[in-house]
Write a protein that holds these residues in place. Structure first.
Motif, mmCIF file in Angstrom:
data_model
loop_
_atom_site.group_PDB
_atom_site.id
_atom_site.type_symbol
_atom_site.label_atom_id
_atom_site.label_comp_id
_atom_site.label_asym_id
_atom_site.label_seq_id
_atom_site.Cartn_x
_atom_site.Cartn_y
_atom_site.Cartn_z
ATOM 1 N N SER A 163 2.329 6.867 7.264
ATOM 2 C CA SER A 163 3.093 7.211 8.334
ATOM 3 C C SER A 163 2.805 8.068 9.077
ATOM 4 C CB SER A 163 4.645 7.721 7.565
ATOM 5 O OG SER A 163 4.073 9.210 7.021
ATOM 6 N N THR A 164 3.135 8.279 10.514
ATOM 7 C CA THR A 164 2.470 9.120 11.416
ATOM 8 C C THR A 164 3.637 9.428 12.484
ATOM 9 O OG1 THR A 164 1.132 9.891 13.092
ATOM 10 C CG2 THR A 164 1.825 7.501 13.153
ATOM 11 N N PHE A 202 10.990 4.425 11.244
ATOM 12 C CA PHE A 202 11.133 2.751 11.734
ATOM 13 C C PHE A 202 10.201 2.265 10.645
ATOM 14 C CE2 PHE A 202 12.140 5.279 15.706
ATOM 15 C CZ PHE A 202 13.592 4.070 15.904
ATOM 16 N N TYR A 203 9.835 1.085 10.463
ATOM 17 C CA TYR A 203 9.384 0.472 9.357
ATOM 18 C C TYR A 203 9.181 -0.901 10.133
ATOM 19 C CZ TYR A 203 10.522 3.887 5.831
ATOM 20 O OH TYR A 203 11.234 5.525 5.140
ATOM 21 N N PHE A 204 7.556 -0.971 9.817
ATOM 22 C CA PHE A 204 7.067 -1.866 10.279
ATOM 23 C C PHE A 204 6.372 -3.044 9.101
ATOM 24 C CE2 PHE A 204 7.745 0.212 14.212
ATOM 25 C CZ PHE A 204 7.541 -1.074 14.864
ATOM 26 N N ALA A 243 -0.980 4.589 11.949
ATOM 27 C CA ALA A 243 -1.107 4.760 10.724
ATOM 28 C C ALA A 243 -1.925 4.640 9.661
ATOM 29 C CB ALA A 243 0.472 5.289 10.550
ATOM 30 N N VAL A 244 -1.628 3.795 9.589
ATOM 31 C CA VAL A 244 -2.705 3.082 8.200
ATOM 32 C C VAL A 244 -4.320 3.260 8.332
ATOM 33 C CG1 VAL A 244 -3.547 0.618 6.808
ATOM 34 C CG2 VAL A 244 -0.849 0.945 7.875
ATOM 35 N N ALA A 245 -4.752 3.706 9.357
ATOM 36 C CA ALA A 245 -5.929 3.347 9.951
ATOM 37 C C ALA A 245 -6.658 4.647 9.474
ATOM 38 C CB ALA A 245 -6.633 2.734 11.350
ATOM 39 N N ASP A 246 -5.319 5.928 9.321
ATOM 40 C CA ASP A 246 -5.808 6.717 9.876
ATOM 41 C C ASP A 246 -5.921 7.390 8.561
ATOM 42 O OD1 ASP A 246 -6.297 7.734 12.300
ATOM 43 O OD2 ASP A 246 -3.471 8.365 12.345
ATOM 44 N N SER A 247 -5.290 6.568 7.725
ATOM 45 C CA SER A 247 -4.879 7.137 5.832
ATOM 46 C C SER A 247 -6.282 6.988 5.131
ATOM 47 C CB SER A 247 -3.369 6.543 5.926
ATOM 48 O OG SER A 247 -2.679 7.079 6.124
ATOM 49 N N LEU A 253 0.613 -1.302 -0.339
ATOM 50 C CA LEU A 253 0.184 -0.494 -0.401
ATOM 51 C C LEU A 253 0.849 1.140 -0.080
ATOM 52 C CD1 LEU A 253 -2.923 0.837 -0.412
ATOM 53 C CD2 LEU A 253 -2.749 1.351 2.690
ATOM 54 N N THR A 254 0.744 1.943 -1.141
ATOM 55 C CA THR A 254 1.634 3.488 -1.416
ATOM 56 C C THR A 254 0.880 4.630 -1.421
ATOM 57 O OG1 THR A 254 3.178 1.739 -2.352
ATOM 58 C CG2 THR A 254 3.453 4.090 -2.502
ATOM 59 N N LEU A 255 0.548 5.257 -0.791
ATOM 60 C CA LEU A 255 0.497 7.051 -0.520
ATOM 61 C C LEU A 255 0.809 7.686 -1.344
ATOM 62 C CD1 LEU A 255 -1.154 6.969 2.805
ATOM 63 C CD2 LEU A 255 -2.328 6.386 0.819
#
Length: 160
Positions: free
Chosen positions: A47-48, A108-110, A63-67, A27-29
């Protein structure tokens, strides 16, 4: 067996998970909060900023849910980041007061995996985002190289 090339591959539709079935997609924005040096929105992963009350993993999920909304359900195989990148701030484009206190930021990347659901178009519009896509590693690296240069593109190539 079903074909591995779908209608989305033939039409170039990047907004569906039903594409590039031979490879992983991420998933990329294309977001206004991340901009190129000339001020153009650029492609990035959700990201957030982390608040004091949450863990890094909770911030990644938020970050994902907000986006893209709450409909997209994720599974996180680990509580530890898979990569970290350090971005040094450009003192020419930031205020001197800010640069005195901060040298840069750690990103940081998860690794999170799709479990169910999909992107909510209404959540994207609410956040001011217009473009998103489920991109392969190669597609992300090409976009990052064009927007940020070879060094960052290599980071994404090895991280993903």
């Amino acid at each position: 067996p079903a074909p591995r090339e779908t209608e989305a591959d033939h039409t170039g539709n990047i907004r569906t998970l039903d594409r590039q079935l031979k490879e992983r997609v991420f998933l990329t924005l294309k977001t206004a909060s991340e901009r190129t040096a000339s001020g153009i929105p650029r492609w990035t992963l959700p990201s957030t900023l982390v608040s004091n009350e949450e863990t890094l993993l909770d911030a990644a999920k938020r970050a994902v849910a907000d986006s893209v909304g709450e409909d997209l359900k994720l599974w996180c195989p680990s509580n530890t980041p898979m990569a970290v990148n350090y971005r040094v701030y450009n003192s020419k484009s930031l205020s001197s007061d800010f640069c005195e206190n901060y040298y840069g930021e750690k990103i940081f990347y998860f690794r999170v995996q799709w479990d169910s659901g999909d992107v909510s178009e209404s959540a994207l519009e609410k956040n001011g985002e217009k473009e998103y896509g489920w991109l392969t590693r190669k597609e992300i690296v090409e976009k990052v190289e064009g927007e940020r240069g070879v060094h960052q593109a290599k980071f994404f190539h090895y991280m993903l």
